[in-house]
Each structure stands twice: as C-alpha cells, then as structure tokens.
Design a protein around this motif. Structure first.
Motif, mmCIF file in Angstrom:
data_model
loop_
_atom_site.group_PDB
_atom_site.id
_atom_site.type_symbol
_atom_site.label_atom_id
_atom_site.label_comp_id
_atom_site.label_asym_id
_atom_site.label_seq_id
_atom_site.Cartn_x
_atom_site.Cartn_y
_atom_site.Cartn_z
ATOM 1 N N ILE A 302 0.785 15.343 11.564
ATOM 2 C CA ILE A 302 0.984 15.551 10.294
ATOM 3 C C ILE A 302 -0.452 14.788 9.454
ATOM 4 O O ILE A 302 -0.597 13.491 9.744
ATOM 5 N N LEU A 303 -1.116 15.586 8.815
ATOM 6 C CA LEU A 303 -2.273 14.887 7.979
ATOM 7 C C LEU A 303 -2.149 14.939 6.540
ATOM 8 O O LEU A 303 -1.343 16.036 6.016
ATOM 9 N N LEU A 304 -2.580 13.961 5.914
ATOM 10 C CA LEU A 304 -2.475 13.640 4.368
ATOM 11 C C LEU A 304 -3.956 13.513 3.873
ATOM 12 O O LEU A 304 -4.375 12.582 4.288
ATOM 13 N N GLY A 305 -4.630 14.498 3.091
ATOM 14 C CA GLY A 305 -5.912 14.300 2.727
ATOM 15 C C GLY A 305 -6.836 14.942 3.685
ATOM 16 O O GLY A 305 -6.643 15.649 4.658
ATOM 17 N N PRO A 306 -8.051 14.956 3.149
ATOM 18 C CA PRO A 306 -8.885 14.232 1.996
ATOM 19 C C PRO A 306 -8.520 14.932 0.771
ATOM 20 O O PRO A 306 -8.364 16.271 0.767
ATOM 21 N N GLY A 307 -8.853 14.440 -0.282
ATOM 22 C CA GLY A 307 -8.671 14.835 -1.582
ATOM 23 C C GLY A 307 -8.511 14.090 -2.579
ATOM 24 O O GLY A 307 -8.348 12.904 -2.224
ATOM 25 N N ASN A 338 -10.858 9.342 1.529
ATOM 26 C CA ASN A 338 -12.261 9.943 0.715
ATOM 27 C C ASN A 338 -13.378 9.244 1.192
ATOM 28 O O ASN A 338 -13.216 7.999 1.672
ATOM 29 N N LEU A 339 -14.566 9.771 1.153
ATOM 30 C CA LEU A 339 -15.800 8.988 1.615
ATOM 31 C C LEU A 339 -16.356 8.350 0.360
ATOM 32 O O LEU A 339 -16.666 7.036 0.411
ATOM 33 N N MET A 340 -16.003 8.912 -1.044
ATOM 34 C CA MET A 340 -16.574 8.236 -2.258
ATOM 35 C C MET A 340 -15.433 8.021 -3.228
ATOM 36 O O MET A 340 -14.381 8.657 -3.258
ATOM 37 N N THR A 341 -15.362 6.964 -4.065
ATOM 38 C CA THR A 341 -14.474 6.838 -5.413
ATOM 39 C C THR A 341 -14.556 8.025 -6.095
ATOM 40 O O THR A 341 -15.750 8.535 -6.151
ATOM 41 N N GLN A 342 -13.509 8.409 -6.732
ATOM 42 C CA GLN A 342 -13.824 9.337 -8.053
ATOM 43 C C GLN A 342 -13.379 8.728 -9.373
ATOM 44 O O GLN A 342 -12.562 8.178 -9.870
ATOM 45 N N ASP A 347 -11.439 4.717 -9.360
ATOM 46 C CA ASP A 347 -12.641 3.492 -9.429
ATOM 47 C C ASP A 347 -12.099 2.107 -8.943
ATOM 48 O O ASP A 347 -11.352 1.701 -9.208
ATOM 49 N N GLY A 348 -13.219 1.516 -8.004
ATOM 50 C CA GLY A 348 -13.122 0.105 -7.392
ATOM 51 C C GLY A 348 -11.886 0.105 -6.322
ATOM 52 O O GLY A 348 -11.716 -0.824 -5.767
ATOM 53 N N LEU A 349 -11.382 1.447 -5.824
ATOM 54 C CA LEU A 349 -10.157 1.421 -4.736
ATOM 55 C C LEU A 349 -11.041 1.447 -3.585
ATOM 56 O O LEU A 349 -12.000 2.180 -3.145
ATOM 57 N N ASP A 350 -10.565 0.558 -2.493
ATOM 58 C CA ASP A 350 -11.462 0.708 -1.357
ATOM 59 C C ASP A 350 -10.026 1.457 -0.526
ATOM 60 O O ASP A 350 -9.023 2.053 -1.109
ATOM 61 N N VAL A 351 -10.308 1.426 0.816
ATOM 62 C CA VAL A 351 -9.176 2.042 1.690
ATOM 63 C C VAL A 351 -7.502 1.526 1.522
ATOM 64 O O VAL A 351 -6.879 2.269 1.283
ATOM 65 N N SER A 352 -7.769 0.339 1.612
ATOM 66 C CA SER A 352 -6.487 -0.521 1.293
ATOM 67 C C SER A 352 -5.925 -0.142 0.110
ATOM 68 O O SER A 352 -4.671 -0.015 -0.080
ATOM 69 N N GLY A 353 -6.547 0.047 -1.103
ATOM 70 C CA GLY A 353 -6.278 0.274 -2.351
ATOM 71 C C GLY A 353 -5.487 1.672 -2.545
ATOM 72 O O GLY A 353 -4.782 1.969 -2.974
#
Length: 451
Positions: A302-307, A338-342, A347-353
């Motif tokens: 089961i996969l969630l993302g990217p998006g 995701n690769l980049m923030t949107q 804004d400002g979120l890392d993977v943990s965020g």
C-alpha cells in the motif's frame, strides 16, 4: 549482409526457444491439442478394428527400411531428427506470426515477447496507490512495468480548472485526476492516450477543458455514475489495473489555518498563506467504494503519495472506511515524500513534518496508531541552477533526517527518485521511483521470509 542474416537467424532461434520458458500459458494448450489429436486418431483406429494402425506401422517400417538401405542409420537418424525439429520450429513461428498479424497487425512487439511480458506482469504484486494529482500518475506510469495488479485510489476533491467547471456546471465528480491515472496506466496506442489528454486551447466554452474530462463527464451522465464511466474508459484505453475514486460523494474540503482563518475548497487550500492546522470535508465521513476496500484487503503493498500533502493525499484519509481498511491490512505501507516543498501548502516542512501532518490528521479522526511506518524519500539534491530557480519561487528541497526518523521508529529508505538524467523540473522520475518502490517491496518480502 551475411552477418545480418546470421544475427537474424540467431534472434529467430532465441525467440523460438523462448516458447519453452514456463509461464506463457501456451505449451500446455499445445500439448492438450496434440493429445486430443492422438486420442481422436486412436479412437478412429479402434472403430476401424485397428486396421489403420497396422497399415501405418507397416508404412513406417517400409520407409525406415528403404532409408537405412540408402544411407547408414548413424547419418539418417540425426538428419531426420534435425529436419523434424526444423519443421516444428518453422511451423510454430509461422503460426504464431499469423496470429499476431490477425490480432495486432500494426504493433512491432513479437508475440512471444508480449506473452513473456504479460506473464511477468501477472506474477507482480497487488499494489494499491493512494493519492491524486500529477504525483500519483507519475508513480503509476512507472509501476505498470512491474505488475498488472495495480489499483489507484484517487481523491475527488478537486474544484479548480476544468474539473471544477464541470463539477459546478454538470454536477459530476471532478474527473481530472482520474483522467491522468487512466492515461498513466493505459497500454493502448499512444495516439489514443494523447487524445484523452488533449486540452482545448481555443473555442467558446471549450478552452481549458481536456477531451478526457469531457469524455468522462459525458459517460458519467450516460451510465449514471463516474465509477461505471471509469470502467468503460478503462476498456477503451486498455488500462493495466484499475482506477477507483476514493468516494462517490460530492466532497468539499475545508481547512483551519494557524491564524484562525477557515477556508473552503481544494483550490483555496493550496494557496493558504498560513500553516494548516486541521482539515475536514463536507459531508463528513463520506463512504468508500467497495472496490477500493476490496483492493486494500487483498493488497501486497500500500502506497501513499507522492503528491500535494493537503490537497491530494490527506483528502483520501478523510474517508474513514479507507483508513480502517488500511489499518486492518497486513501489507507493508509506504509513504512516498515529495522532492520539494509547495509554497502556500508545505512551506518549511521536512519529511518528519509531512509525517506529523498525516498523523495529526488521523488523530483528529480518532486514529491513534501510526498508519504509515515506512518512508521513501529523495537523496540530498545537489546545488544547481534549477534548484536556485525553485528557491526563487519559494520552494525548498524536503530534507530527510533519516537518523531521527529511525529513532522515532520509522523504516526509512532514500533513493535518487529524480532520476539520473537532467530535467527541466524537480519532480519524480517514473522509472526511478517505481524501481525504488519495488526494491522496498522485495526487501520487505525477503525480511519477512527470513523472520
């Protein structure tokens, strides 16, 4: 010229031998047909008091006696054997070539290669991919190289662009993300897929609409539901797998921001100027489609993302039945970041965020247990002119602190998801992304077998 003939002969020989590989579901039926022919001949012989068998044995005996008188048996045997094998291979290749010309005269794929590919795909895992937007369609276009058992569960909360117009004026569920997923999983001629994705650039009332959106909306009106329209479109496009809406309810998103503002609509949420605290939808607790629940129950992965986090991923988790089905599943569950923030959304979120946002959303629904404990993230992205351009637009690479995430109990995997070739955008590469996902699945399967 002679070298080309030799290469062609070798290639033909390899293709002929390919028919002997297991899993093509051809040899068993050829054997069944041959057995049937032998039994039919025996039945006819018995009916004729075995006289045809005596005649045939006598004829074979006479023929062999004449041949061995002309040539020694040491020479005759190999010659007849090679002649028989040659006639068998030639007849086989000509027969299947005729079948291919009848079924697909314009396709260059050799029939045995197509059967081998189909056999490999049929042995692939059952994969459920949840999301929406371009991220999900990118993932699907890569995954279809590894399995034919793919289910895309797609958000239907879009209210902008062509989908939003059709939703407001015709009262249909937004078809845009579903159209992209159908095109991504299509195995039909590229021209038909391009037609489905074609967007009108002029025309009163048509400008901005894609042909696929109009096609799905018309089919929804004719058949009475978007689900039936998707099934019909899947047959037209020869879709490898299935595409299922997350719900058949007319869902409208809302979000509460950190500054206390409440905004409504998917398109408005994507432009939020304050961090999002909580999300919800109207109507509350929309029902899931049975096909989506069945796919999750039988999933191997089961996969969630990217998006887009808040507008493509979390809307699917607002369907309580989907969340419950994922909780019950014993399949590995992987979140693809995701690769980049949107700008305006993450804004400002890392993977943990990103993971905290998912867990906070689930907590608001009363789900305390972690839903996705495995993470796939991009390796550190090197400095480049393209990255500088993205930073000017307000986007930053999504940083993955793998050590911290592992301490929190996450299984973290990093890979070059952007691909190795230079591109004009910082997005996931379909092949690189699918390869990383399948490596994760095989590793998880191997670990479970060794446990």
């Amino acid at each position: 010229m002679q070298a080309e003939r030799q290469r062609d002969l070798i290639l033909r020989s390899r293709r002929a031998m390919s028919w002997l590989q297991p899993g093509l579901v051809v040899k068993r039926w050829l054997f069944t047909s041959g057995l049937g022919l032998v039994l039919a001949l025996l039945g006819a012989a018995v009916w004729a008091d075995l006289q045809p068998i005596y005649w045939m044995l006598w004829a074979i005996q006479e023929a062999l006696g004449w041949i061995t008188r002309v040539l020694p048996g040491a020479i005759t045997g190999p010659l007849v054997l090679l002649l028989g094998i040659g006639l068998l291979l030639w007849g086989q290749s000509q027969s299947f070539g005729s079948i291919q010309q009848a079924l697909a005269p314009e396709k260059d794929t050799v029939l045995v290669d197509a059967l081998r590919a189909k056999s490999r795909l049929n042995r692939g895992p059952s994969i459920v991919a949840i999301g929406g937007g371009t991220g999900l369609s990118t993932l699907l276009s890569g995954l279809k190289r590894y399995s034919s058992h793919i289910t895309a569960i797609v958000t239907v909360a879009d209210d902008g662009g062509s989908s939003g117009v059709l939703r407001r004026e015709l009262g249909v569920l937004p078809p845009g993300d579903i159209r992209n997923c159908l095109a991504a999983l299509s195995t039909e001629e590229p021209l038909l897929t391009r037609l489905f994705q074609y967007r009108f650039s002029a025309g009163s009332g048509l400008e901005g609409h894609s042909f696929g959106n109009l096609f799905l909306s018309a089919l929804s009106a004719i058949t009475g539901s978007l689900e039936t329209a998707i099934t019909a479109s899947s047959r037209v496009l020869a879709v490898q797998g299935q595409v299922v809406p997350a719900t058949n309810a007319d869902v409208r998103l809302w979000a509460e921001l950190e500054d206390g503002t409440r905004i409504e609509g998917e398109s408005a949420i994507g432009k939020a100027r304050s961090p999002i605290v909580r999300m919800g939808c109207l109507p509350e607790k929309p029902p899931a489609l049975p096909r989506a629940l069945e796919a999750i129950a039988h999933a191997d992965l089961i996969l969630l993302g990217p998006g887009s986090l808040y507008t493509s991923l979390l809307p699917n988790l607002l369907v309580p039945e989907l969340v419950t089905a994922i909780q019950r599943s014993r399949a590995p569950r992987l979140y693809i970041c995701n690769l980049m923030t949107q700008p305006g959304e993450t804004d400002g979120l890392d993977v943990s965020g990103h993971l905290r946002a998912i867990e906070a959303q689930l907590a608001s629904l009363g789900v305390s247990k972690r839903l996705f404990d495995c993470v796939l993230a991009q390796e550190p992205i090197g400095e480049s002119a393209l990255l500088a351009h993205y930073r000017k637009l307000g986007a930053e690479p999504v940083i993955c602190d793998s050590r911290q995430l592992q301490q929190e109990g996450f299984d973290v995997m990093q890979a070059p998801l952007q691909g190795s070739r230079p591109t004009a955008t910082l997005r996931h590469d379909p092949r690189s992304l699918a390869l990383a996902v399948m490596r994760f699945y095989r590793r998880h399967k191997r670990d479970n077998q060794n446990a």
